[in-house]
Design a protein around this motif. Sequence first.
Motif, mmCIF file in Angstrom:
data_model
loop_
_atom_site.group_PDB
_atom_site.id
_atom_site.type_symbol
_atom_site.label_atom_id
_atom_site.label_comp_id
_atom_site.label_asym_id
_atom_site.label_seq_id
_atom_site.Cartn_x
_atom_site.Cartn_y
_atom_site.Cartn_z
ATOM 1 N N SER B 288 2.903 20.738 39.606
ATOM 2 C CA SER B 288 3.349 19.396 39.304
ATOM 3 C C SER B 288 3.859 19.117 38.419
ATOM 4 O O SER B 288 3.247 19.041 37.627
ATOM 5 C CB SER B 288 1.319 18.711 39.682
ATOM 6 N N GLY B 289 4.828 17.928 39.067
ATOM 7 C CA GLY B 289 5.639 17.257 37.683
ATOM 8 C C GLY B 289 6.693 17.883 36.775
ATOM 9 O O GLY B 289 7.225 17.806 35.454
ATOM 10 N N GLN B 290 6.182 19.398 37.142
ATOM 11 C CA GLN B 290 7.077 20.405 35.909
ATOM 12 C C GLN B 290 8.978 20.107 36.451
ATOM 13 O O GLN B 290 9.307 19.632 37.639
ATOM 14 C CB GLN B 290 6.542 21.548 36.134
ATOM 15 N N THR B 291 9.439 19.847 35.572
ATOM 16 C CA THR B 291 11.020 20.279 35.632
ATOM 17 C C THR B 291 12.054 21.350 35.346
ATOM 18 O O THR B 291 11.161 21.495 34.076
ATOM 19 C CB THR B 291 11.621 19.173 34.453
ATOM 20 N N ILE B 292 12.671 21.420 35.672
ATOM 21 C CA ILE B 292 13.386 22.884 35.600
ATOM 22 C C ILE B 292 15.072 22.110 35.164
ATOM 23 O O ILE B 292 15.225 21.544 36.229
ATOM 24 C CB ILE B 292 13.477 23.821 36.603
ATOM 25 N N ARG B 293 15.352 22.717 34.145
ATOM 26 C CA ARG B 293 17.038 22.799 34.393
ATOM 27 C C ARG B 293 17.752 23.705 34.371
ATOM 28 O O ARG B 293 18.147 24.967 33.984
ATOM 29 C CB ARG B 293 17.219 22.084 32.443
#
Lengths: 206, 442
Positions: B288-293
């Motif tokens: 939930s809500g994790q950001t990957i670049r």
Amino acid sequence: MTQETHTLNDLARLAGVTPRTVRFYVSQGLLPPASRPGPGPNYGPAHLGRLRLIRRLQRQHLPLAEIRGRLETLTDDEIGQLLEQPQQPQSSALEYVREQLGRGDWTIGANASMPASGPSTRAQAKAAAPMAIAQMLATGPALARQAQAISPAAAPNPDHPPDRSTWERIELTRDVEIHVRRPLDRHTNRALEKVVEFAREALASE
Amino acid sequence: MSSDHQPTQEPSDRENEFSFKAPGGISVQTDRTLLRANGQSERFLLVEVTAPTVAPDPSRARPPVNLAFVLDRSGSMSAAGKLDLAKVAVESALARLQAEDRFAVVVYDDRVDVVLEGSPASAEARRLAGERLARIDARGSTDLGTGWLTGCEQVAVGQSPDGVNRALLLTDGLANVGITDHDELVRHAAELRERGISTTTFGVGTDFDESLLQAMADAGGGHFTFIGSAVQIRDAIASEVGETLDVVARDVVVDITMPEAVRVEALTPFPTEQRGSRTAIRLGDLVSGQTIRIVLRLRFPLGGIGRDIGALVNVGDRDEVFRRSAPALAPVALVWQFDTSQANDTQRRDRHVDRAVAAIFAARAQQQAVALNRQGRFGEAAHAIDGVRRRIEGYAGSDPELQRLVAMLGTEAPSYAAAMPEMQRKQRHFMASAQARSRPQS
């Protein structure tokens, strides 16, 4: 998207083959010839699509004549659509991992119950096999394929799991074929793909 | 689920499990939007993917997890109480599972024992696992391959189409019995991932092979964690198990379409597949809500002034969670334009992208320097760090974050010029690899 054109070298690189293989396919009628002679960007998206489909069909060990037959009936659009379809894994996770572990499908079961004592070893798990089969047959769709594979006629004897290897016939030309016992390890498999490709080129160019 | 987030397509079993607080999304940026008309241009593309945020709801049924804990019990695991700590870690992780979940416990040395076959995580099963684990001690050599595959088998037996199916492998050594070929193990991890079972690896101490464990986790769609000290085993396992419980989107894939004339190279280490004009990057499961670049290097051909070249970026996942959380989420387009050299030389840079690009190059250089240091090539190791430092300095300008990175690399470079303790190598490698995978470690 604009109609990209490629040189022979770029086309080969994009499809993961050598320029020599491209020329060979053209000579065999699998690929249309370059739009113009010479070293320029004379190959279009239709070439690339066909080349990719040939590679994919080759990985399924179809003979070149068969590949040519299939490609002849397909339009460029149809080839594009075929390439869009993801290649599905051919076995379930359970089938795959058991093949790697060298086990029959029935040796360790879908045994959700707990043995009464101690860590179970492979040998103990084998003894629980009949129950495991019953459970597998009752398990959901993920295991349906396996359940079908275990027909009453081929009811396994848990003490003597049959050899899981199978012979595969790879046709090189109408008159020449090779036989391969699968599964093969990775290196042999790679080498085999090279052998098949080379042999087909050699036999076809005679 | 609120009514405006109703799916428009056929319902799935997971449909009612999430109520989304914030929708998932993608943002796409480039460092510079102008291209040279008369020369080849190198530009960078930064894609940031954020998983939807799920409203905390105690009544919400989360997707079940189906885990196999695979523990190395080879002789070396008795040192520093590693095996004992691992057993405690597994027991406390089990306490977080519910009866809908499944788990199995496998231990291996040169022989593999299934301590507990894949079972529903009932109180009875958890108690039994604890009892049996207590009787396990360390011995023998390391058949990592068979141990891990046996764990995968236990997961496969109870494979849940809607859940997170994962084998967690903890080892302090090398694969020295059974399948020892790295490529083969990594290929199995990839094949199993294709079939819905992911692999997470934990390397304890200084004697395991980080390139193997990292590659298995990357190919297997799980995570690699370095555990420097045995007392961290419990936190590492707890954090991984916790993450499987919080997964909101499984098998997230970013899809980038560009003309084939542009060469696309992914710099971030996620498994990437290129087919013609399309590049697919697999990010694995997101919580939930994790950001990957994701950072990609693009090499553009020449082009006439005023002409455009575009990229189309899309995100999807196995259960269409992204689409359901934000039904209007459309592919994001980004356009570059060919222009004069002068316009190119004076164009603005996007600092946010510059920082992401610098961070990924720094992380890659650190990993390279660690490898060189291990091979005794100390001069080259320091040189690798120095090289990336100079390149970043070249475009850092007055940006404070980039300046900090330049200074950090300057301070760090000399440490590679002499033999490093293996613990430090493992630490540096892991920090850099976690950074590159958008999982920065404190």
